[in-house]
Design an enzyme around this catalytic site. Structure first.
Site, PDB file in Angstrom:
ATOM      1  N   PRO A 186    -109.538  -8.436  10.904  1.00  6.95           N
ATOM      2  CA  PRO A 186    -110.718  -8.543  10.043  1.00  6.95           C
ATOM      3  C   PRO A 186    -110.780  -7.351   9.090  1.00  6.95           C
ATOM      4  CG  PRO A 186    -111.319  -8.693  12.372  1.00  6.95           C
ATOM      5  CD  PRO A 186    -109.886  -8.302  12.321  1.00  6.95           C
ATOM      6  N   LEU A 187    -111.135  -7.603   7.854  1.00  5.92           N
ATOM      7  CA  LEU A 187    -111.165  -6.545   6.853  1.00  5.92           C
ATOM      8  C   LEU A 187    -112.132  -5.425   7.212  1.00  5.92           C
ATOM      9  CD1 LEU A 187    -110.818  -8.431   3.458  1.00  5.92           C
ATOM     10  CD2 LEU A 187    -109.149  -6.964   4.597  1.00  5.92           C
ATOM     11  N   CYS A 188    -113.256  -5.777   7.841  1.00  5.27           N
ATOM     12  CA  CYS A 188    -114.223  -4.729   8.173  1.00  5.27           C
ATOM     13  C   CYS A 188    -113.659  -3.776   9.218  1.00  5.27           C
ATOM     14  CB  CYS A 188    -115.555  -5.312   8.619  1.00  5.27           C
ATOM     15  SG  CYS A 188    -115.415  -6.432   9.997  1.00  5.27           S
ATOM     16  N   THR A 189    -112.812  -4.302  10.092  1.00  2.00           N
ATOM     17  CA  THR A 189    -112.156  -3.425  11.068  1.00  2.00           C
ATOM     18  C   THR A 189    -111.237  -2.455  10.340  1.00  2.00           C
ATOM     19  OG1 THR A 189    -112.154  -5.195  12.713  1.00  2.00           O
ATOM     20  CG2 THR A 189    -110.659  -3.342  13.105  1.00  2.00           C
ATOM     21  N   HIS A 192    -113.653  -0.041   8.211  1.00  2.00           N
ATOM     22  CA  HIS A 192    -114.684   0.814   8.818  1.00  2.00           C
ATOM     23  C   HIS A 192    -114.410   1.255  10.236  1.00  2.00           C
ATOM     24  CE1 HIS A 192    -116.975  -0.043   5.283  1.00  2.00           C
ATOM     25  NE2 HIS A 192    -116.953  -1.335   5.533  1.00  2.00           N
TER      26      HIS A 192
END
Lengths: 418, 580
Positions: A186-189, A192
């Site tokens: 996942p991009l947020c992983t 961030h």
């Protein structure tokens, strides 16, 4: 036949010339069978000249087949040499299909291997028609009427399967069996909350690279260029240090960037051999075919498991029953065909397409403006329209919305065949 | 986000000067590139073991050369091929490592050349000696190898060969092919598996007796006080621990011991979820915590494979003690020879377990939804604890070594670390000698005969027939059906006799003389074997070559678990089944 043939092929000829109680149900041994499999009638296509392709080529050649075709769009790389044994360091950069063909022709005299350096997708439909059997090292060929033997490997695991139209699942039916090894984080992983070295690598590749264009504006990541990979590794390490994560090494970095699948000679040898045994059975009929999917793993002990997969009735590609025959004379008009579709096949407003000379052609559409545009076709004879026996017609009924096309096959009593 | 803009501006237009960070570049060597795909499976240390291995192939036939091919390609150190025959026309129709132009030359020589050129890193040579002659003349020759592969070797020679290799701990792979069928057997007195690489290993979390640092870390977190970001990024391990503790407190401190109790913990966790009405919606970490209950709360017990190792180590030490206590000079070679590293390590492991009640901590954690700082903190906690266990283990090992007169550094540090990391999956694999394996117990034979009477053709029958073919060959100098005579089936009668004699031999010592089931092979199978006439169908040989080469690599590297049963590959049914 050359003087060398008699004794040389004794191994294979035993299976073809001697009767055996455990053979295929309709198998009849015949001294002509061996020459038959070496005649021009028997052409075999191997898809892919990599880890599986090289093995299959060797196995087919030593099974007595002499008309082999090999298609591959790649050139040889150093990392191929641990298993693609038809290639040597001096061949690096040359097309795989060409080098593989040369090697096998030299080693197994009498065997003819025609290389095709290019993409499978670029070949017209006719290309496939010359083959009695197709063996895949790739999962990309649409099932057609001839038997297709497919194999795949990943590390110490692999599979071999037999695909026969209408009898076994097609490749599409069981597409979910081939789970992707792509690591989609996942991009947020990535942005961030990275936790793993892999997250740092993907962040560098997906986000930092297009911001910094380290090798030139718009120059994309080339996983084969060690300098590119090293740049990504360096950035990934910086990020890893920032978060207290273990720093990735070059190998891990390249593996993530290129989605590398580990591979060894042994698994490729097993799967290819299994496939070629099935090809031999399919062509000679000497034994019943694998029914129809075999798994292999030699991580713990050695496990072989055969499963009779069932067709997916919802499959878009093969979920259809076999095409029904439509019998006409080549001088009959298209209108005659349409009339029969209405009267005997329950259609109200049939629309037809067919594959003519390799292209999909709309013959008639019973729908608004197209009705007029194609009206001329109605009076034309089937011969004039270029339709031959064995042409497959795809028919939908405009009066039944959401209907799946029904396939028919043309049988022309007087006509030529495709 | 840090950027390398300074570098970039200078280098953007000059593609040839690559911006490299301060860390040392690790561009792979050509060899690392070549072997890249396999290094990812067995690592650099596995590769090193392969490159130090010396392999002997006896029998440069199709199966033999195909097996060797798949060991030369990955870079086996060296190989030797022994074969007294010459290349024939027939060979050219089954063996990829001969050529028509070389008919009449020594087969060992031709195959060695054509195999060697597959990989310039590999050394290869050949011998034209007959096996039976060399076994008598120079038995020491055979024990210098790391692995011996005997392909299509006759039974009488195998007996001598195996006796020679077995006690010297040189593993042997035996295989035979008849047409569409092939059997194989590993023969190894003792083989230690350092890295089993299990598919889905249970995580090593020590929740029954949690790490003090872990407890402190969890206690310092207040789930109810967290904002939604923190709440939904709390690692499941912390969540699980907290609710586990809650449950334990309410249950007199006991650890969940059955399904119902584990479910109760799961329910508790569920009650802590904040649900999807929350800002950040997805509480995947809470779901992960609930699913983890199944595997993370299983009571830890000593794996049986490890327990076996403890027993072995203890037995060895006991024998050694007894011998050193007795006044008679030690004639037990086993005790006089220093124990191998794995035995030293297993002895130490047993001691560690006795003292600590657990195995050394593995130190890794599965990935889980979490913010970076807490996941990294957890990893570090487990890593530090694992390091501490390793230090303690190493200390115990030094004592064990010194105790029996060995140097304190007998075992390299990297090996100790590898051992501890894989402690839960260690095992010793062993087979009987070929002599014993090829003469199955009468009870086994009786059972197999009974089973096959109902089920039809079975691997056991084929195996029996293979041995009968060997006897046929000994008497008649050729294999049944291996003739150009159209009347090849004439051999079936003799084969049947040999088969019956063999079955009776094997059953001979059974108290009940009435053998259960028929001792004569089904006619079909006799017929089929005669039909083959020991043909070497290449695709079948290639299949077996693939399997055996990886078994060889397992034996050489001590990674992955070898197949120890007698197996039969049937390319007709595409099955690979144990014979007994």
């Amino acid at each position: 036949s050359s003087p060398g043939t008699d004794n040389r092929w004794r191994h294979v000829r035993r299976l073809l010339e001697r009767a055996g109680p455990l053979g295929g149900p309709e198998f009849e041994p015949d001294p002509e069978l061996f020459s038959a499999i070496r005649s021009d009638l028997v052409q075999i296509l191997v898809v892919g000249a990599g880890g599986l392709g090289c093995e299959m080529l060797k196995d087919l050649a030593l099974s007595g087949f002499v008309n082999l075709h090999l298609i591959d769009m790649d050139t040889i790389d150093l990392s191929n040499l641990n298993r693609q044994f038809l290639f040597r360091p001096k061949d690096i950069g040359r097309p795989k299909a060409v080098v593989a063909a040369e090697f096998v022709e030299r080693r197994v005299s009498g065997c003819r291997v025609t290389p095709h350096f290019g993409k499978l997708e670029d070949k017209p439909l006719e290309f496939y028609k010359q083959f009695m059997c197709i063996v895949c090292g790739l999962d990309s060929v649409q099932a057609s009427v001839i038997p297709l033997i497919d194999g795949g490997t990943q590390g110490f695991q692999g599979h071999c399967r037999v695909v026969r139209a209408h009898a076994t699942p097609c490749l599409e039916c069981t597409a979910d069996l081939y789970s992707s090894t792509q690591q989609g984080f996942p991009l947020c992983t990535l942005a961030h909350t990275p936790r793993l070295p892999e997250h740092c690598i993907e962040f560098a590749r997906i986000m930092q690279w297009p911001q910094e264009w380290p090798f030139g504006e718009e120059v994309p990541v080339d996983g084969d260029d060690p300098h590119h990979v090293d740049w990504i590794r360096t950035e990934a390490c910086k990020r890893a240090r920032q978060f207290g994560i273990r720093e990735p090494d070059f190998r891990l970095t390249q593996g993530v960037v290129k989605h590398i699948i580990p591979a060894v000679a042994s698994t490729n040898a097993v799967i290819s051999a299994q496939c070629v045994t099935e090809v031999f059975k399919a062509i000679t009929g000497c034994y019943p075919l694998l029914n129809n999917f075999a798994n292999f793993s030699d991580i713990e002990g050695v496990a072989v498991n055969v499963v009779p997969l069932e067709r997916n009735p919802q499959c878009d590609v093969c979920g259809q029953p076999p095409p029904k025959p439509l019998t006409f004379n080549s001088r009959d008009s298209l209108q005659t065909v349409i009339n029969q579709l209405k009267s005997e096949h329950g259609m109200t407003r049939p629309s037809l397409t067919a594959c003519v000379e390799g292209r999909d052609v709309t013959l008639y559409m019973d729908l608004s403006f197209l009705r007029d545009q194609l009206a001329d076709n109605l009076d034309k004879s089937l011969a004039e329209l270029g339709l031959l026996s064995n042409t497959v017609l795809n028919v939908t009924d405009s009066a039944q919305s959401g209907m799946k096309p029904v396939t028919f096959v043309l049988n022309l009593e007087d006509g030529m065949e495709t | 986000m840090s950027s390398t803009n300074n570098n970039n501006n200078n280098n953007k237009s000059n593609i040839n000067s690559h911006p490299v960070g301060r860390s040392r570049s690790q561009l792979p060597t050509p060899k690392a590139k070549k072997y890249d795909r396999q290094l990812r499976l067995w690592g650099d240390h596995g590769q090193q073991a392969i490159e130090q291995a010396r392999v002997l192939l006896i029998g440069a036939n199709a199966v033999g050369t195909e097996t060797l091919k798949n060991m030369v390609l990955p870079g086996v150190g060296s190989f030797t091929i022994m074969d007294h025959r010459r290349v024939t026309e027939e060979d050219c129709g089954s063996n990829f490592f001969v050529e028509l132009a070389r008919i009449g030359e020594p087969r060992a020589k031709v195959c060695a050349e054509l195999l060697r050129e597959l990989n310039e890193d590999v050394i290869g040579d050949f011998l034209e000696d007959r096996l039976d002659v060399l076994l008598q003349r120079d038995p020491g020759f055979f024990t210098g190898f790391s692995l011996v592969i005997a392909s299509g070797v006759r039974h009488s020679d195998l007996l001598v060969l195996s006796d020679l290799l077995y006690d010297r701990d040189v593993p042997l792979i035996v295989c035979q092919q008849h047409g569409m069928l092939a059997t194989c057997q590993l023969v190894a007195r003792e083989h230690f598996v350092w890295e089993a690489h299990p598919d889905n290993p249970l995580p090593d979390l020590r929740l029954e007796n949690p790490l003090p640092e872990f407890v402190a870390f969890c206690d310092a977190q207040d789930l109810s006080a967290m904002d939604s970001q923190r709440h939904s990024h709390t690692p499941w391990l912390v969540i699980l621990y907290k609710f586990l503790s809650k449950w334990r407190q309410a249950n007199a401190g006991k650890f969940p011991s059955n399904y119902a109790e584990r479910q109760a913990v799961r329910q508790l966790i569920r009650s802590g979820e904040r649900g999807e009405s929350d800002l950040h919606g997805d509480e995947e970490n809470w779901r992960q915590a609930q699913s983890a209950v199944t595997t993370a709360l299983l009571p830890s017990k000593l794996p049986s494979n490890v327990n076996e190792l403890f027993k072995l180590a203890d037995q060895f030490w006991l024998r050694r003690q007894q011998l050193s206590d007795s006044s008679a000079p030690s004639e037990d070679r086993q005790a006089a020879v220093p124990p191998s590293n794995w035995l030293l390590l297993c002895r130490t492991l047993a001691e560690f377990y006795r003292q600590r009640g657990c195995l050394p901590l593995c130190g890794t954690l599965p990935d889980m939804v979490s913010d970076s700082d807490r996941y990294v903190a957890l990893l570090n906690i487990y890593r530090r604890a694992a390091d501490a266990d390793l230090v303690e283990f190493s200390r115990l090992l030094r004592v064990v070594c010194l105790d029996i007169g060995l140097s304190a550094d007998s075992v390299p540090a990297s090996q100790i670390a590898l051992f501890c990391k894989n402690a839960r999956h260690l095992r010793l694999v062993k087979t009987a000698s070929y002599r014993e394996l090829s003469r199955p117990l009468p009870q086994t034979v009786a059972r197999c005969l009974e089973e096959t009477a109902e089920a039809g053709p079975s691997p056991f029958w084929w195996y029996l027939l293979f041995h009968a073919c060997d006897r046929f060959h000994t008497e008649f100098g050729r294999f049944p059906g291996d003739t150009d005579d159209v009347n090849f089936l004439a051999d079936a009668g003799q084969l049947k006799l040999k088969c019956q004699q063999l079955a009776q031999d094997w059953l001979a010592s059974l108290a009940t003389t009435s053998a259960a089931g028929p001792t004569s092979a089904p006619e079909d199978l006799l017929h089929e074997l005669c039909r083959f006439g020991r043909a070497e169908v290449h695709s079948v040989a290639a299949w077996m070559g693939g399997v055996l080469s990886q078994e060889g690599i397992k034996l050489i590297t001590g990674q992955f678990v070898p197949e120890t049963r007698t197996m039969l590959y049937d390319a007709v049914s595409q099955t690979f089944l144990p014979v007994f």
